[in-house]
Design a protein around this motif. Structure first.
Motif, PDB file in Angstrom:
ATOM      1  N   VAL A  32       0.819  -1.218   0.000  1.00 52.16           N
ATOM      2  CA  VAL A  32       0.000   0.000   0.000  1.00 52.16           C
ATOM      3  C   VAL A  32       0.852   1.268   0.000  1.00 52.16           C
ATOM      4  N   GLY A  33       2.159   1.131  -0.183  1.00 56.14           N
ATOM      5  CA  GLY A  33       2.987   2.330  -0.226  1.00 56.14           C
ATOM      6  C   GLY A  33       4.467   2.023  -0.193  1.00 56.14           C
ATOM      7  N   ALA A  34       5.258   2.969  -0.712  1.00 55.45           N
ATOM      8  CA  ALA A  34       6.713   2.869  -0.691  1.00 55.45           C
ATOM      9  C   ALA A  34       7.261   4.011   0.153  1.00 55.45           C
ATOM     10  N   LEU A  35       8.119   3.672   1.093  1.00 58.48           N
ATOM     11  CA  LEU A  35       8.606   4.635   2.089  1.00 58.48           C
ATOM     12  C   LEU A  35      10.080   4.936   1.871  1.00 58.48           C
ATOM     13  N   ASP A  36      10.443   6.212   1.971  1.00 55.03           N
ATOM     14  CA  ASP A  36      11.849   6.595   1.844  1.00 55.03           C
ATOM     15  C   ASP A  36      12.028   7.996   2.423  1.00 55.03           C
ATOM     16  N   GLY A  37      13.273   8.412   2.514  1.00 60.57           N
ATOM     17  CA  GLY A  37      13.597   9.743   3.027  1.00 60.57           C
ATOM     18  C   GLY A  37      14.539  10.464   2.099  1.00 60.57           C
TER      19      GLY A  37
END
Length: 426
Positions: A194-199
């Motif tokens: 449900v999503g791709a996470l990064d900074g």
């Protein structure tokens, strides 16, 4: 004796009268001197006021007739729509809509001394700043607005943009999550995602407290943590943590981590978020295997990387559309937050309301026939490819359940969820 007493009284009376008269005269002299001093002071101030720099430089005062808003942008509206879009990153009708959303918040009242800068001009200057990161000197010359004035209203207008477009930055609802999961499953072959996470580090000029903002790359920055959906939009952003922190640490302190941990986002059952190795492995947060001795592990890492490229591309599009994020921003960290939030809100708004904001060439594309990854245009426009943040040392060991879920995904990707080209891509 009586005669002498009367004489003494008479002499004393005369003496007192003389003293009163003298005191009165002295007071008059003092008052006259004070009046003369005040007059000289007023004359001196008047001379200084007459000799000081003029209130507005002459060429700036011709803004209404010769400024970019009146001349350049007006001509582009009529003759060069593509040039207008490149200049402000949006089409004329989109600008007009944004102005209607923000105008009342950024328009000031006229005064007896001067007329307020129109909301239209302030918005044009701010959008140009976000689009290019131009210096205040350049913006001053282009729009004929004093750079000190621009520096003052830029954060205010950015904050107004974010406030006006917050509806496009809302956490998805239950039906939205289902749509996002369907997109990751069908377009990116990662079911349940449900999503791709990064900074991403946003560079700033060194603030007063430099130690907290000094990052491992040798620059000063704040961190943008974002969760991207299957359509390159940001479902969640966290802005403002100092650059010294790691991305894992930023995530652990975020509201997103709390919501995922407490299962308060109304996510579909057995759904996960994908991230890189900097983040902790959780039952709801998948990251790659650190070592990949087997074919199954390599395929899992490839499939996860393929889904995670969504957030990389979202960041890439964001910084190439709003190039102020490419270089060090000369503002206090709190004001930089407004700039980043405004850029993210504009990104989501333009993506969700325009088919022309992102084209196929903008993002990475896998040529399955040739078995190669064709980089998106944003990668070639940047000086350096988007890099992950420093690896976290956060004390957070992966649970056996989280490892089991990752192993289950790895098994699915070599059995029922296999894709024909994956062996050629690892």
């Amino acid at each position: 004796m009586l005669f002498n007493s009367e004489l003494f009284v008479q002499c004393s009376t005369v003496k007192m009268e003389n003293q009163v008269t003298l005191s009165t005269e002295v007071n008059k002299v003092i008052i006259l001197i004070a009046i003369q001093c005040v007059k000289k002071l007023l004359v001196s101030r008047k001379k200084n006021r007459r000799n000081r720099k003029i209130w507005v430089r002459d060429w700036l005062s011709r803004r209404e007739n010769l400024g970019a808003s009146t001349r350049l942008l007006a001509e582009m509206r009529e003759e060069d729509i593509d040039g207008y879009k490149n200049h402000l990153r949006m089409l004329p009708h989109q600008f007009d809509e944004l102005l209607s959303k923000t105008g009342s918040a950024i328009q000031k009242q006229d005064t007896h001394m001067r007329n307020a800068i129109p909301a239209k001009v302030k918005l044009e200057i701010t959008l140009r700043y976000l689009a290019t990161g131009d210096s205040l000197y350049t913006l001053e010359a282009l729009h004929r607005v004093a750079r000190s004035t621009i520096a003052k209203f830029l954060p205010e207008v950015c904050n107004a943009i974010y406030s006006a477009l917050k509806d496009y930055m809302q956490i998805p609802g239950p039906e939205d999550w289902k749509r996002i999961e369907h997109g990751f499953r069908t377009k990116l072959n990662f079911p349940g995602c449900v999503g791709a996470l990064d900074g991403k580090h946003i560079n700033i000029l060194a603030p007063d407290d430099t130690s907290d903002y000094y990052n491992y790359k040798g620059a000063h920055s704040i961190i943008l943590l974002a969760l991207a959906d299957d359509d390159y939009c940001f479902s969640y952003v966290n802005v403002g943590t100092n650059g010294r922190a790691s991305d894992g640490g930023v995530y652990q302190q975020s509201k997103l981590a709390q919501a995922l941990q407490n299962n308060t986002l109304n996510l579909p059952e057995q759904s996960v978020v994908v991230a890189d190795a900097a983040f902790p492995l959780k039952t709801y947060l998948m990251k790659p295997y650190r070592t990949t001795p087997t074919r199954k592990g390599k395929i899992f890492n490839y499939r996860l990387s393929r889904a995670r490229r969504i957030v990389e591309n979202a960041f890439g599009i964001l910084v190439t559309r709003f190039r102020v994020l490419l270089n060090a921003i000369d503002m206090a960290p709190k004001k930089v937050d407004y700039v980043v939030l405004a850029a993210c809100a504009l990104h989501n708004w333009l993506r969700k309301t325009s088919d022309m904001y992102i084209t196929q060439r903008c993002v990475d594309f896998e040529d399955i026939q040739q078995r190669v990854l064709i980089p998106g245009a944003w990668r070639t426009q940047l000086r350096q490819a988007l890099e992950g943040l420093t690896r976290t040392r956060y004390s957070n060991h992966a649970s056996q359940q989280a490892e089991a879920i990752r192993d289950t995904y790895a098994q699915l990707f070599v059995t029922t969820e296999t894709v024909p080209w994956q062996d050629h891509m690892i």
